[in-house]
Motif scaffolding. Structure first.
Motif, PDB file in Angstrom:
ATOM      1  N   GLY A 361       0.823  -1.210   0.000  1.00  0.00           N
ATOM      2  CA  GLY A 361       0.000   0.000   0.000  1.00  0.00           C
ATOM      3  C   GLY A 361       0.849   1.248   0.000  1.00  0.00           C
ATOM      4  N   TYR A 362       0.208   2.386  -0.217  1.00  0.00           N
ATOM      5  CA  TYR A 362       0.860   3.691  -0.207  1.00  0.00           C
ATOM      6  C   TYR A 362       0.453   4.408   1.071  1.00  0.00           C
ATOM      7  N   ASN A 365      -2.887   3.654   2.842  1.00  0.00           N
ATOM      8  CA  ASN A 365      -3.847   3.060   1.910  1.00  0.00           C
ATOM      9  C   ASN A 365      -3.299   1.753   1.345  1.00  0.00           C
ATOM     10  N   THR A 366      -3.826   0.632   1.768  1.00  0.00           N
ATOM     11  CA  THR A 366      -3.402  -0.679   1.269  1.00  0.00           C
ATOM     12  C   THR A 366      -4.196  -1.004   0.010  1.00  0.00           C
ATOM     13  N   VAL A 367      -3.495  -1.292  -1.093  1.00  0.00           N
ATOM     14  CA  VAL A 367      -4.174  -1.553  -2.366  1.00  0.00           C
ATOM     15  C   VAL A 367      -4.157  -3.027  -2.743  1.00  0.00           C
ATOM     16  N   LEU A 368      -3.160  -3.776  -2.282  1.00  0.00           N
ATOM     17  CA  LEU A 368      -3.101  -5.217  -2.529  1.00  0.00           C
ATOM     18  C   LEU A 368      -3.171  -5.940  -1.189  1.00  0.00           C
ATOM     19  N   HIS A 369      -4.102  -6.889  -1.079  1.00  0.00           N
ATOM     20  CA  HIS A 369      -4.317  -7.592   0.183  1.00  0.00           C
ATOM     21  C   HIS A 369      -4.070  -9.079  -0.023  1.00  0.00           C
ATOM     22  N   GLY A 388      -8.394   1.062  -9.191  1.00  0.00           N
ATOM     23  CA  GLY A 388      -7.839   1.252  -7.858  1.00  0.00           C
ATOM     24  C   GLY A 388      -7.559  -0.035  -7.117  1.00  0.00           C
ATOM     25  N   ALA A 389      -7.746  -1.186  -7.812  1.00  0.00           N
ATOM     26  CA  ALA A 389      -7.521  -2.471  -7.149  1.00  0.00           C
ATOM     27  C   ALA A 389      -6.038  -2.802  -7.019  1.00  0.00           C
ATOM     28  N   GLY A 390      -5.174  -2.052  -7.716  1.00  0.00           N
ATOM     29  CA  GLY A 390      -3.731  -2.278  -7.584  1.00  0.00           C
ATOM     30  C   GLY A 390      -3.111  -2.998  -8.759  1.00  0.00           C
ATOM     31  N   THR A 393       0.005  -1.153  -9.860  1.00  0.00           N
ATOM     32  CA  THR A 393       0.951  -1.290  -8.749  1.00  0.00           C
ATOM     33  C   THR A 393       1.619  -2.667  -8.795  1.00  0.00           C
TER      34      THR A 393
END
Length: 556
Positions: A361-362, A365-369, A388-390, A393
């Motif tokens: 995440g940035y 803000n966590t984008v990949l779980h 925005g799902a990553g 990224t």
């Protein structure tokens, strides 16, 4: 392997400790002959400036006594004045050259630092702020060591020498000057602190204003569409206004310093003359002097206050440079990415691309779980997911630009962040949504100045994308200088694909490359993709299911 990584991190930490003073000291050591020349010129100019008043005082005393003046004394007086001018000119010339060396060293070190910053650090940099460090801050540091510190050193030597000479001539005046100097120092220090604060505020405002211009140009269409021209103009005016306010404070402090010094100069000269003419024996014990000595003392008083007056200007220069040096030090102290040295090799037991329980995440803000998947060699996979799902990224993680907060990102069984930069182009070919032009020819756009990519490889990549004939029809073929109007949007995207496959990479990463194209151009790009995807592992990002026909889809 672990020891190598730790060693590289330690080297990076050592590099982070580099600062302006060390760079300047290294430059002085490298060009020691130049630094020695500057030192000799400074000392020589100070000495030759101090001797003429003594000679002049001797001449006046001989005239008042009715004695003949030796020709040699007159010649010596004018020779010393001429020599002082020559040494002063030499000092300025040598300082200019020395300043250029410092500028080159600082900008080289900043450039090296820029290449060692991580992608995350680079994304957090404001372009205007970085440019301000390369240009404005470096220029002020150059001024610091060419006219600020050197001039202050010369002035300090001159003041101390004059005080010693005055003490031998008239003790009272020397005591008077010594009593005044602490007050002058405190006044100077107060001006110094206030000027530094104003300079720091000015630097920050200039950086914001500088960054505002490219930001406005980059978003100009959006600004026009939303009617935000006045808003952007007001923001720019605010930044300029903040800079003006800081400059006005600096100018105010500078403007009050010089008059104070000049008034003190006049008061001391008048006081000494009145005291020496008082006729009181007690006063004359401390202030009595001959006519020649009076001429010498008046000359020295002027000389001692001239350096003090120039300190007012030098304080502004030095404080501006200190502010610039602090900003450069802050930039050089940023953490660096560790330079990897490993090159992965394909192994039949390991997937070509693999994510194991990756979280990233940035900031907050966590984008990949906890994402996991693998792609085998030669397989074609499309990553889908909401905006925005990553997805983009994830590509940055695969390229080793970012490191996961937890989990592993593996390329042929090796951590993506451990792959050497020099090997990445042979492993990855990356195509973005839009083409990013570099200054140069069509060939340069494809090779990116990589000498290992031959003309045959360039032409082969262009043929795979269907651009070869188009390029050959240009006036200078592959040596045609690029300009935005040279090709259509679709042709630029095809050139982007040719750039990605020119080094014959094992893996292709495609990030929504048809998102901005019309239907006909999109067909041409998809055809080119089918040509370049043969015998390669392809990972693409797309919202369009038909683009991954014959491949596998992974949703995140």
């Amino acid at each position: 392997m672990q020891n190598s990584i730790m060693r590289r991190r330690e080297d990076a930490r050592m590099n982070c400790n580099k600062n302006v003073l060390r760079i300047v000291a290294g430059t002085a050591k490298r060009f020691h002959w130049l630094a020695a020349g500057v030192l000799l010129a400074v000392v020589g100019s100070v000495v030759t400036t101090l001797i003429p008043p003594l000679v002049l005082g001797t001449v006046v005393d001989q005239l008042t006594a009715g004695a003949a003046i030796p020709v040699s004394l007159v010649v010596l007086y004018f020779a010393l004045i001429a020599l002082s001018g020559v040494l002063e000119s030499s000092r300025e010339s040598l300082l200019i050259v020395f300043g250029q060396k410092i500028t080159h060293a600082l900008r080289s070190k900043l450039s090296e630092k820029l290449t060692r910053l991580s992608a995350d650090s680079l994304n957090q940099q404001e372009p205007g702020s970085v440019v301000a460090r390369f240009v404005g801050d470096v220029n002020t540091v150059e001024t610091l060591f060419t006219s600020g510190i050197i001039s202050m050193f010369a002035d300090a030597c001159k003041i101390v020498s004059i005080l010693i000479i005055v003490w031998t001539k008239t003790t009272g005046l020397a005591v008077l000057l010594l009593l005044l100097l602490p007050f002058i120092f405190l006044f100077t220090r107060s001006v110094q602190k206030k000027t530094l604060t104003a300079q720091l505020a000015n630097r920050a405002a200039v950086s914001r204003a500088t960054n505002h211009v490219p930001e406005s140009l980059r978003c100009i269409r959006t600004i026009h569409t939303l009617g935000k021209e006045q808003y952007m103009e007001k923001r720019y005016d605010d930044y300029i206004g903040q800079s003006y306010q800081a400059i006005e404070k600096t100018n105010f402090y500078d403007s009050i310093y010089s008059p104070v010094i000049l008034i003190l100069n006049a008061i001391i000269v008048a006081s000494v003359m009145l005291l020496s003419a008082s006729g009181n024996p007690n006063i004359l014990t401390f202030f009595g002097m001959s006519v020649g000595t009076s001429v010498t003392i008046i000359n020295y008083i002027t000389q001692i206050f001239a350096p003090l007056e120039s300190l007012g200007m030098e304080i502004q220069t030095i404080q501006s440079a200190v502010a610039g040096a602090r900003r450069i030090d802050g930039f050089l102290a940023q953490p660096e990415r560790c330079a990897a040295e490993s090159v992965p090799t394909e192994t039949p037991d390991s997937p070509c691309v693999e994510l194991r329980n990756v979280t990233f995440g940035y900031d907050e803000n966590t984008v990949l779980h906890n994402v996991s998947f693998c792609v085998n060699s030669g397989e074609q996979v499309t990553i889908t997911g909401r905006t925005g799902a990553g997805k983009s990224t994830m590509f940055k993680l695969l390229l080793g630009l970012y490191q996961p907060q937890s989990g592993e990102v593996l390329i042929n069984g090796m951590s993506a962040s451990a792959i050497a930069d020099s090997a990445k182009r042979r492993i990855f070919g990356y195509v973005d949504q839009s083409f990013h032009m570099v200054p140069g020819t069509i060939k340069d756009q494809i090779t990116l100045f990589d000498q290992s990519i031959t003309d045959e490889m360039v032409q082969s990549a262009a043929r795979l994308t269907g651009l070869h004939e188009t390029i050959c029809n240009l006036e200078h073929g592959y040596e045609t200088e690029c300009a935005p109007a040279l090709l259509s949007q679709g042709q630029w995207q095809l050139l982007s694909i040719a750039r990605a496959v020119a080094a014959q990479p094992q893996i292709l990463l495609l990030d929504e490359i048809t998102a901005n194209l019309d239907v006909e151009t999109e067909r041409a790009v998809l055809k080119a993709l089918r040509n370049v995807s043969a015998d390669r592992t392809v990972v693409s990002i797309s919202h369009r299911i038909y683009e991954c026909e014959g491949g596998r889809m992974i949703s995140i």
